[in-house]
Design an enzyme around this catalytic site. Structure first.
Site, PDB file in Angstrom:
ATOM      1  N   LYS A 142      32.253  72.872 121.195  1.00 16.05           N
ATOM      2  CA  LYS A 142      33.167  72.372 122.357  1.00 16.05           C
ATOM      3  C   LYS A 142      32.532  71.394 123.075  1.00 16.05           C
ATOM      4  O   LYS A 142      32.975  70.322 123.834  1.00 16.05           O
ATOM      5  CB  LYS A 142      33.597  73.554 123.171  1.00 16.05           C
ATOM      6  N   LYS A 151      39.559  74.283 111.581  1.00 17.05           N
ATOM      7  CA  LYS A 151      40.677  75.300 111.909  1.00 17.05           C
ATOM      8  C   LYS A 151      41.605  74.788 112.705  1.00 17.05           C
ATOM      9  O   LYS A 151      41.573  73.690 113.264  1.00 17.05           O
ATOM     10  CB  LYS A 151      39.974  76.434 112.770  1.00 17.05           C
ATOM     11  N   LYS A 184      44.880  74.949 118.938  1.00 17.97           N
ATOM     12  CA  LYS A 184      45.616  74.256 120.148  1.00 17.97           C
ATOM     13  C   LYS A 184      45.147  73.093 120.933  1.00 17.97           C
ATOM     14  O   LYS A 184      46.101  72.513 121.305  1.00 17.97           O
ATOM     15  CB  LYS A 184      46.349  75.566 120.984  1.00 17.97           C
TER      16      LYS A 184
HETATM   17  P1  TYM Z   1      41.675  81.594 121.733  1.00 14.22           P
HETATM   18  O1  TYM Z   1      42.410  81.665 122.816  1.00 14.22           O
HETATM   19  O2  TYM Z   1      40.817  80.522 121.427  1.00 14.22           O
HETATM   20  O3  TYM Z   1      42.310  82.276 120.367  1.00 14.22           O
HETATM   21  C1  TYM Z   1      42.940  83.391 120.745  1.00 14.22           C
HETATM   22  C2  TYM Z   1      42.773  84.333 119.176  1.00 14.22           C
HETATM   23  O4  TYM Z   1      43.247  83.600 118.280  1.00 14.22           O
HETATM   24  C3  TYM Z   1      42.265  83.399 117.119  1.00 14.22           C
HETATM   25  N1  TYM Z   1      42.489  82.150 116.316  1.00 14.22           N
HETATM   26  C4  TYM Z   1      42.613  81.960 115.230  1.00 14.22           C
HETATM   27  N2  TYM Z   1      42.416  82.879 113.993  1.00 14.22           N
HETATM   28  C5  TYM Z   1      42.730  82.514 112.967  1.00 14.22           C
HETATM   29  N3  TYM Z   1      42.900  81.191 112.638  1.00 14.22           N
HETATM   30  C6  TYM Z   1      42.896  79.967 113.699  1.00 14.22           C
HETATM   31  N4  TYM Z   1      43.009  78.799 113.191  1.00 14.22           N
HETATM   32  C7  TYM Z   1      42.596  80.645 114.963  1.00 14.22           C
HETATM   33  N5  TYM Z   1      42.636  80.028 116.092  1.00 14.22           N
HETATM   34  C8  TYM Z   1      42.625  81.036 116.981  1.00 14.22           C
HETATM   35  C9  TYM Z   1      40.802  83.480 117.734  1.00 14.22           C
HETATM   36  O5  TYM Z   1      39.953  83.957 116.853  1.00 14.22           O
HETATM   37  C10 TYM Z   1      41.169  84.529 119.001  1.00 14.22           C
HETATM   38  O6  TYM Z   1      41.151  85.922 118.524  1.00 14.22           O
HETATM   39  N6  TYM Z   1      37.238  83.678 123.263  1.00 14.22           N
HETATM   40  C11 TYM Z   1      38.384  83.837 122.924  1.00 14.22           C
HETATM   41  C12 TYM Z   1      39.256  84.593 124.041  1.00 14.22           C
HETATM   42  C13 TYM Z   1      38.526  85.858 124.466  1.00 14.22           C
HETATM   43  C14 TYM Z   1      38.352  86.881 123.837  1.00 14.22           C
HETATM   44  C15 TYM Z   1      37.926  87.898 124.831  1.00 14.22           C
HETATM   45  C16 TYM Z   1      38.697  87.426 122.553  1.00 14.22           C
HETATM   46  C17 TYM Z   1      38.368  85.973 125.993  1.00 14.22           C
HETATM   47  N7  TYM Z   1      37.846  87.377 126.115  1.00 14.22           N
HETATM   48  C18 TYM Z   1      37.511  89.150 124.468  1.00 14.22           C
HETATM   49  C19 TYM Z   1      38.433  88.892 122.229  1.00 14.22           C
HETATM   50  C20 TYM Z   1      37.799  89.504 123.260  1.00 14.22           C
HETATM   51  C21 TYM Z   1      39.203  82.410 122.449  1.00 14.22           C
HETATM   52  O7  TYM Z   1      38.952  81.602 122.508  1.00 14.22           O
HETATM   53  O8  TYM Z   1      40.547  82.723 122.163  1.00 14.22           O
END
Ligand code: TYM
Length: 348
Positions: free
Chosen positions: A131, A214, A217
Site C-alpha cells: 500500500k 489480486k 476494490k
Molecule cells: P478488506 O476490506 O480489504 O477485505 C475484506 C475481505 O475480503 C477478502 N478479499 C479477498 N479474498 C479473495 N480474493 C480477493 N481478491 C480478495 N480481496 C479481498 C480479504 O481477505 C478480507 O477477508 N484488513 C482487513 C480488514 C480487517 C479485518 C479485521 C479482517 C480489519 N480488522 C479483523 C479480519 C479480522 C481488510 O483489509 O479487509
C-alpha cells in the site's frame, strides 16, 4: 408468573449455546465497491458459518481511514457496506454486524497492543509495503503502519477462535497471534490465540485485467474487478474482456493463471467442480466459455442486487441493526477491556 424475556435477551437467543460454538470474527473496510473477491474470499463463507458459529463482523471504518479519505464518502460507504453485507445474506439475528468505531474498546486496546508490537514487525508487513508503494517516509501515514495492530485488537478483544479471511490477510493474523502470545506471556493468560480460516477455493481471486494481481476494490481500473453492484451487461462485458492465457485450452493449471481464475469463479458461482467445467468446455472456444461465465455471475448476483435495492431505501432499519450490533459487541468488549486494564496496571 412467567417472567418476561427482555428484548435484548430474546435477540441474543441464537447465541445461548455459544459456549459450544466456535466464535469467528472478520471485518471488512468501507473503502470502495464490494467485489467478487470480497464475496468469494470472505463474505460467502461468513454467510455459511453464521449458522454454526457465533459470528462478529465489524465494518472497519477506522481501517478505511489509513489511506486518504473523504468524511462524507466514508459515512455513506459505511451504511452502503452494511446494506451490501445484509444483501449477501448476513443475518443480523444470527451474526453481530456493527461499526468498528462505535466500540471504543477497539481503539483503546490498539494502543496497549502497540506496547507488545515491534517496529520491525510492522515494517515487514506485505500489505504495508504494497500500500505504501514508492511513497517516502515523509509521505507515508503512521495509520498505514499501525493498521495491523488495530486489526489485532479487533480480533483479540473478542477471543475469536477463527478468522475467516482471504489469503492476503494471512500475515496479519499471524502477527495477531504473535502479539496476543506476547501479551499473555507478559501479563498472564488474557487472550485466546485465533486461527486464520482460509479456504482452499476462492481465497485469492485475481484481477480480470491481470491474473498476477489480486482483484481489489482499490484497483486503478474497474476492469480489474466485478463489483457486486455491476449491472448484468457490465458483468458480461468485463468477463468478455478478461485477459486469457496463450493457447485455447480451458483448464485450471499453474501455467494458466487467467483460466484458473475464471474457472474458480465459475465453479464457486455455480457450485460445480472445476473438473466438471473443464470437461464441459473441452474443445470449446473462449467465446462460449466467457458468455456462459458472464451469465453465471450475473444470475448469481441478481438476487443479491435486488435485496440491496430494497435495503438501500431503509436507512432507519439499517441504523437499528447496527445499533443492536454495537450493544451485542460491547457485551464482550467492555468486560474484556476491564480485565486488560487490570492486568496492565491501568485500573486503580
Ligand atoms: P478488506 O476490506 O480489504 O477485505 C475484506 C475481505 O475480503 C477478502 N478479499 C479477498 N479474498 C479473495 N480474493 C480477493 N481478491 C480478495 N480481496 C479481498 C480479504 O481477505 C478480507 O477477508 N484488513 C482487513 C480488514 C480487517 C479485518 C479485521 C479482517 C480489519 N480488522 C479483523 C479480519 C479480522 C481488510 O483489509 O479487509
Amino acid at each position: 408468573m412467567a417472567t418476561q424475556v427482555p428484548e435484548t435477551e430474546a435477540q441474543l437467543k441464537p447465541m445461548t449455546d455459544a459456549a459450544k460454538r466456535k466464535r469467528i470474527l472478520s471485518g471488512i473496510q468501507p473503502s470502495g465497491d464490494l467485489t467478487l473477491g470480497n464475496y468469494l474470499g470472505a463474505i460467502r463463507n461468513w454467510v455459511i458459518q453464521q449458522d454454526e458459529c457465533e459470528s462478529f463482523h465489524p465494518i472497519v471504518n477506522l481501517h478505511a481511514m489509513s489511506g486518504s479519505f473523504d468524511p462524507e464518502a466514508l459515512r455513506r460507504r459505511t451504511l452502503e457496506l452494511a446494506a451490501g453485507l445484509l444483501a449477501c445474506g448476513i443475518d443480523p439475528e444470527k451474526a453481530v454486524l456493527f461499526v468498528q468505531s462505535q466500540i471504543p474498546e477497539h481503539t483503546e486496546l490498539t494502543w496497549i497492543l502497540c506496547t507488545q508490537t515491534m517496529y520491525g514487525e510492522l515494517g515487514r508487513m506485505i500489505q504495508f509495503k504494497e500500500k505504501r508503494g514508492t511513497a517516502s517516509d515523509a509521505k507515508t501515514s503512521a495509520a498505514l503502519f499501525f493498521y495491523p495492530v488495530l486489526q489485532g485488537a479487533d480480533i483479540l478483544i473478542y477471543d475469536a477462535d477463527l478468522v475467516p479471511v482471504g489469503e492476503d490477510q494471512r500475515q496479519h493474523i499471524e502477527l495477531t497471534r504473535d502479539i496476543g502470545n506476547r501479551f499473555n506471556t507478559t501479563f498472564g493468560e488474557t487472550f485466546k490465540l485465533p486461527e486464520a480460516d482460509i479456504k482452499t477455493d476462492g481465497a485469492r481471486i485475481m484481477g480480470l485485467d491481470d491474473p498476477a494481481k489480486k482483484m481489489s476494490k482499490s484497483a486503478a481500473s474497474p476492469a480489474n474487478y466485478i463489483a457486486l453492484t455491476d449491472e448484468p451487461d457490465v458483468i458480461r462485458k468485463k468477463i468478455n474482456r478478461a485477459v486469457t492465457d496463450s493457447g485455447s485450452e480451458i483448464v485450471a493449471r499453474q501455467d494458466k493463471p487467467a483460466l484458473t481464475n475464471l474457472l474458480t469463479i465459475f465453479s464457486l458461482m455455480t457450485d460445480t467442480p472445476v473438473a466438471d467445467l473443464e470437461a464441459r468446455y473441452e474443445g470449446a472456444g473462449y467465446g462460449q466459455f466467457k458468455r456462459d461465465l458472464g451469465d453465471a455471475v450475473a444470475d448469481h448476483l441478481a438476487p443479491i442486487q435486488a435485496r440491496l435495492k430494497e435495503l438501500t431505501s431503509e436507512r432507519a432499519q439499517l441504523e437499528s441493526i447496527l445499533h443492536r450490533g454495537t450493544e451485542r459487541a460491547r457485551e464482550v468488549t467492555v468486560p474484556k477491556m476491564e480485565r486488560v486494564r487490570e492486568v496492565t496496571g491501568l485500573s486503580l
